[in-house]
Design a protein around this motif. Structure first.
Motif, PDB file in Angstrom:
ATOM      1  N   GLN A   1      -2.206 -24.074 -72.909  1.00  0.00           N
ATOM      2  CA  GLN A   1      -3.111 -24.506 -71.859  1.00  0.00           C
ATOM      3  C   GLN A   1      -3.206 -26.027 -71.816  1.00  0.00           C
ATOM      4  O   GLN A   1      -3.006 -26.711 -72.820  1.00  0.00           O
ATOM      5  N   ALA A   2      -3.525 -26.543 -70.637  1.00  0.00           N
ATOM      6  CA  ALA A   2      -3.634 -27.992 -70.449  1.00  0.00           C
ATOM      7  C   ALA A   2      -4.847 -28.540 -71.191  1.00  0.00           C
ATOM      8  O   ALA A   2      -5.849 -27.852 -71.391  1.00  0.00           O
ATOM      9  N   THR A   3      -4.745 -29.818 -71.594  1.00  0.00           N
ATOM     10  CA  THR A   3      -5.846 -30.525 -72.236  1.00  0.00           C
ATOM     11  C   THR A   3      -5.881 -31.963 -71.739  1.00  0.00           C
ATOM     12  O   THR A   3      -4.835 -32.556 -71.456  1.00  0.00           O
ATOM     13  N   ALA A   4      -7.083 -32.519 -71.637  1.00  0.00           N
ATOM     14  CA  ALA A   4      -7.236 -33.910 -71.209  1.00  0.00           C
ATOM     15  C   ALA A   4      -7.276 -34.873 -72.385  1.00  0.00           C
ATOM     16  O   ALA A   4      -7.523 -36.069 -72.213  1.00  0.00           O
ATOM     17  N   ASP A   5      -6.986 -34.396 -73.597  1.00  0.00           N
ATOM     18  CA  ASP A   5      -7.109 -35.233 -74.785  1.00  0.00           C
ATOM     19  C   ASP A   5      -5.955 -36.209 -74.947  1.00  0.00           C
ATOM     20  O   ASP A   5      -6.131 -37.271 -75.550  1.00  0.00           O
ATOM     21  N   TYR A   6      -4.774 -35.883 -74.471  1.00  0.00           N
ATOM     22  CA  TYR A   6      -3.620 -36.774 -74.652  1.00  0.00           C
ATOM     23  C   TYR A   6      -2.477 -36.340 -73.750  1.00  0.00           C
ATOM     24  O   TYR A   6      -2.500 -35.256 -73.161  1.00  0.00           O
ATOM     25  N   ASP A   7      -1.468 -37.220 -73.636  1.00  0.00           N
ATOM     26  CA  ASP A   7      -0.238 -36.914 -72.912  1.00  0.00           C
ATOM     27  C   ASP A   7       0.840 -36.484 -73.905  1.00  0.00           C
ATOM     28  O   ASP A   7       0.902 -36.987 -75.026  1.00  0.00           O
ATOM     29  N   TYR A   8       1.702 -35.566 -73.453  1.00  0.00           N
ATOM     30  CA  TYR A   8       2.692 -35.021 -74.363  1.00  0.00           C
ATOM     31  C   TYR A   8       3.820 -34.404 -73.549  1.00  0.00           C
ATOM     32  O   TYR A   8       3.577 -33.646 -72.604  1.00  0.00           O
ATOM     33  N   THR A   9       5.061 -34.745 -73.882  1.00  0.00           N
ATOM     34  CA  THR A   9       6.218 -34.119 -73.241  1.00  0.00           C
ATOM     35  C   THR A   9       7.281 -33.860 -74.293  1.00  0.00           C
ATOM     36  O   THR A   9       7.636 -34.746 -75.067  1.00  0.00           O
ATOM     37  N   SER A  10       7.779 -32.627 -74.303  1.00  0.00           N
ATOM     38  CA  SER A  10       8.838 -32.245 -75.234  1.00  0.00           C
ATOM     39  C   SER A  10       9.938 -31.529 -74.468  1.00  0.00           C
ATOM     40  O   SER A  10       9.668 -30.553 -73.752  1.00  0.00           O
ATOM     41  N   LEU A  11      11.154 -32.009 -74.621  1.00  0.00           N
ATOM     42  CA  LEU A  11      12.322 -31.383 -74.011  1.00  0.00           C
ATOM     43  C   LEU A  11      13.190 -30.816 -75.124  1.00  0.00           C
ATOM     44  O   LEU A  11      13.579 -31.547 -76.041  1.00  0.00           O
ATOM     45  N   THR A  12      13.491 -29.527 -75.045  1.00  0.00           N
ATOM     46  CA  THR A  12      14.261 -28.846 -76.081  1.00  0.00           C
ATOM     47  C   THR A  12      15.480 -28.197 -75.446  1.00  0.00           C
ATOM     48  O   THR A  12      15.360 -27.485 -74.443  1.00  0.00           O
ATOM     49  N   ALA A  13      16.643 -28.448 -76.040  1.00  0.00           N
ATOM     50  CA  ALA A  13      17.886 -27.873 -75.519  1.00  0.00           C
ATOM     51  C   ALA A  13      18.704 -27.325 -76.679  1.00  0.00           C
ATOM     52  O   ALA A  13      18.846 -27.974 -77.725  1.00  0.00           O
ATOM     53  N   GLY A  14      19.234 -26.113 -76.497  1.00  0.00           N
ATOM     54  CA  GLY A  14      20.023 -25.481 -77.552  1.00  0.00           C
ATOM     55  C   GLY A  14      21.304 -24.880 -77.019  1.00  0.00           C
ATOM     56  O   GLY A  14      21.370 -24.414 -75.876  1.00  0.00           O
ATOM     57  N   VAL A  15      22.350 -24.900 -77.850  1.00  0.00           N
ATOM     58  CA  VAL A  15      23.624 -24.252 -77.543  1.00  0.00           C
ATOM     59  C   VAL A  15      24.051 -23.486 -78.789  1.00  0.00           C
ATOM     60  O   VAL A  15      23.598 -23.774 -79.895  1.00  0.00           O
TER      61      VAL A  15
END
Length: 761
Positions: free
Chosen positions: A173-187
């Motif tokens: 769920q979204a939160t207003a406490d901080y910004d965060y982005t994670s990109l995950t890629a697998g092969v």
């Protein structure tokens, strides 16, 4: 003045001496230790800070105490533990957990994976954020923050069903406490590729949005042309305009498309029956298994004051599920061969579709109130659900038949092994399917209104008590339609009442002992996917109307202990338990009133668990369960005393991770599941008696197995890490579940190798 100065000089000297002594004492003061945890930002509000495999709180806010203080066996799998295990679908995640086994989908129902906890069916007891998730869909973990497995009857929380427990997925769920982005890629091997994005953005102090995206595809290892494909999106918006009020809105969508592989099949005769080695890949090119899920959820919370708050969650959802899958079984034919019979493998078709439409609204009022000098934590709950499921079939015509029986010229089946024992050419096209969607055959609906009250109270510094009671008033409707379009309709109403009592005694600051008693009840016709097949949870029909069967009831007694060690970084648990399910509806062929509730089964067991940090470098999620099951009563007298179907006595899972350096960690997982036997739910596994010896043997065995997985992670920087997963490292053939006739046996995945890169922005 001189006299005054002379008098004050000694006082000044004393003051100087006192100041020096104070300064010296100040310099010797020991400051409190400040613990700095070098861990990534954790969006999960229920997590134990700095301990990636351990959750501190349940995501179900009706559990008001930390998990270590809750008088119930709840296994929590965190996002970190799930990701590092390499498993993504719910079926694979649950199969790795002790005390849980799988059954095959009924009637070869490929989308109806059956989850079995403590020997009890829970395939319809899957929840998302505390609300039942109806229908037989493919369930993915890309939007899951933590997965909670409650073991033991749980109807005071879950409502109808939940005779063995329940599974609750807590979503991101979204939160207003901080910004965060994670990109995950697998092969990886077998054409594996998977990409996920998890991004939380605080637009203002009051407003935030979070998005999770998924695209993934892989061939079933060593089983081409079978494959799995997933596309998903989960979007959550958070609004907190005042200190008292907050609102969260989210959408979840999943599109899953598979060419399903039903695995191997059983060969040989008892007592030497077993899954066939090197079973051919017989899935047909036209086979499919598809799930399309869409849900909208609104969460509202309002705090009146420190002792009074209210929450409401509302969900509207639909899912469309359909499949055509190929099964196989060993057979004997001579194909008009004068040399006599030979062994072959014949193919069969399993198919169906389901359209699910559901609405749910749950409101909980939390009241902290002091009564008689004791502070009570009351929860008054109200829930309304409207679940409707339309089931139907496909018209599947096949050509290219190539099996013949002696003295019969016409083709009557499909053989994939020829007279020389070799696989035929073009095995995946031999049936040459033509598929069209047909009309519905069952129209199932249940509307329920529920009321509950729960209370947790500390009697003193050592004793606390939890008590809960819930009533569910439901209206049941079932419409059926034959192939000739002959329709029938059945309906009835009833009320179920269930209770839960738990007592906790604190031995000291880190350990406790608890006792819990809980009940569950399920309605006549509680499973939405099986119509009037009552032996599988369908509706008991007698003389053209719904029979007067009593609800199936389960009682759980559990004595356990929990130890929250090493500054609450490691939780150890242990419990002994007994679950008794009575008034079981064993079959569909009842011939007189009073014979409906004919079965009773009992499961006794002991379970141990560990989650968290054993040392600063060693982290674990582990469990072991030993159980014994017995049929106590049955309409078939010979069933009494036998074990129940799809039940393993012993199951173990140990996942360990060791942090060798600041950047490099190495881990692995071992799962073991004992031998089990296929059959109808809630009664004896299929067995046969040999005339020569008079001894009985279980006819559809699934062998015990051990599987090892390995993983390693390297952190290049605080933003970039790489993980290697090797699944089934020893490339062992193992089998998860069997259809009651032995015509197919789900096969575990062969060895896989995958490399995953994660970048945090």
């Amino acid at each position: 003045m001189s006299i005054a100065a002379a008098m004050l000089l000694p006082l000044g000297a004393v003051a100087e001496e006192a100041k020096a002594t104070k300064d010296q004492a100040e310099s010797k003061k020991v400051l409190n230790t400040v613990k700095v945890q070098a861990t990534a930002l954790e969006a999960n509000p229920n997590a134990q800070p700095g301990v990636p495999y351990k959750a501190q709180l349940s995501g179900d806010e009706r559990h008001t105490r930390p998990i270590a203080e809750t008088p119930q066996n709840i296994t929590v799998l965190t996002k970190a533990e799930i990701e590092e295990s390499g498993y993504t679908d719910l079926r694979a995640i649950l199969d790795a957990q002790p005390g849980i086994t799988l059954g095959t989908g009924e009637n070869g129902n490929a989308f109806g994976d059956r989850y079995i906890i403590r020997g009890q069916e829970v395939r319809s007891d899957i929840f998302v954020d505390g609300l039942r998730d109806p229908g037989m869909t493919t369930r993915e973990s890309f939007a899951v923050e933590q997965l909670e497995i409650t073991k033991g009857p749980n109807s005071s929380f879950a409502g109808r069903g939940s005779s063995g427990g329940a599974v609750n997925a807590i979503t991101k769920q979204a939160t207003a406490d901080y910004d965060y982005t994670s990109l995950t890629a697998g092969v990886g091997t077998d054409g594996y590729h998977r990409v996920t994005l998890d991004s939380n953005q605080a637009l203002t102090d009051e407003l935030a949005i979070r998005a999770n995206l998924l695209t993934a595809k892989e061939d079933v290892p060593d089983r081409d042309p079978a494959y799995r494909e997933r596309k998903g999106v989960a979007v959550s918006g958070f609004y907190n305009p005042t200190e008292e009020f907050e609102m969260t809105l989210d959408y979840y969508g999943l599109d899953a498309k598979d060419n399903p592989d039903l695995g191997s099949y059983l060969v040989g005769n008892v007592p030497n029956r077993k899954p066939a080695d090197d079973a051919p890949v017989y899935a047909q090119k036209q086979d499919f298994l598809e799930s399309d899920v869409d849900t909208l959820t609104a969460r509202l919370k309002y705090r009146f004051n420190s002792d009074l708050r209210i929450t409401n969650i509302t969900r509207k959802g639909t899912s469309d599920n359909g499949y055509v899958a190929t099964g196989a079984r060993a057979a004997t034919t001579n194909a008009k061969d004068p040399n006599g019979a030979y062994s072959t493998v014949t193919l069969s078709t399993h198919q169906g579709w389901q359209e699910v439409d559901y609405f749910a609204n749950q409101t909980n009022l939390f009241i902290d109130k002091e009564i008689g000098g004791l502070k009570h934590e009351f929860i008054i709950g109200a829930e309304y659900t409207d679940h409707a499921v339309l089931n139907g079939n496909y018209t599947v015509t096949n050509s290219g038949q190539n099996c013949f029986t002696s003295n019969v010229a016409a083709a009557n089946g499909w053989c994939v092994i020829d007279k020389s024992g070799k696989e035929i050419a073009n095995i995946n096209k031999v049936m040459n399917r033509n598929i069209t969607k047909s009309t519905w055959d069952t129209d199932w609906a249940v509307k329920a209104k529920s009321l509950s009250i729960m209370d947790t109270v500390d009697l003193n510094d050592q004793w606390s008590v939890f008590a809960g009671i819930r009533a569910d008033r439901f209206d049941f409707d079932l419409g059926t339609q034959s192939a000739a379009l002959v329709k029938a309709k059945y309906d009835y109403s009833d009320t179920l009442t269930n209770s839960h009592l738990g007592v906790v005694y604190d031995i000291n600051d880190v350990g406790n002992v608890y006792f819990t008693w809980s009940t569950a009840a399920d309605i006549n016709g509680g499973e939405s996917d099986v119509g009037t097949s009552s032996g599988y949870g369908g509706t008991v029909i007698y003389n053209g109307s719904v029979a007067g069967a009593k609800p199936e009831r389960s009682d759980n007694y559990e004595l356990g202990t929990k130890w929250n060690l090493f500054d609450e970084t490691l939780l150890l648990t242990g419990a002994i338990f007994q679950v008794t399910k009575s008034d079981v509806m064993e079959g569909a062929n009842y011939d007189s009133v009073g014979t409906f509730n004919t079965g009773e089964i009992r499961v006794r067991g002991i379970e141990f668990g560990a989650s968290g940090q054993v040392t600063d470098k060693l982290t674990t999620q582990a469990g072991i369960t030993y159980m014994d099951a017995e049929v106590l009563e049955s309409a078939t007298a010979a069933n009494v005393g036998k074990t129940i179907s799809n039940f393993a006595d012993l199951s173990v899972n140990v996942q360990l991770k060791y942090q060798f350096t600041e950047k490099f960690s190495l881990g692995g997982a071992w799962k073991y599941e004992g031998k089990k036997f296929a059959g109808q739910p809630d009664t004896a596994a299929v067995y046969t008696t040999l005339a020569a010896t008079g001894n009985y043997y279980y006819a559809q065995p699934i062998p015990a197995y051990s599987v090892f997985d390995l993983f390693a992670t390297y952190d290049f920087s605080k933003n970039l890490d790489l993980r290697l997963n090797i699944g089934n490292a020893t490339d062992k053939d193992y089998y998860l579940a069997a259809y009651r006739s032995g015509s197919f046996v789900y096969k575990g995945d062969a060895r896989t190798t995958r490399v995953t890169v994660n970048y945090n922005f």
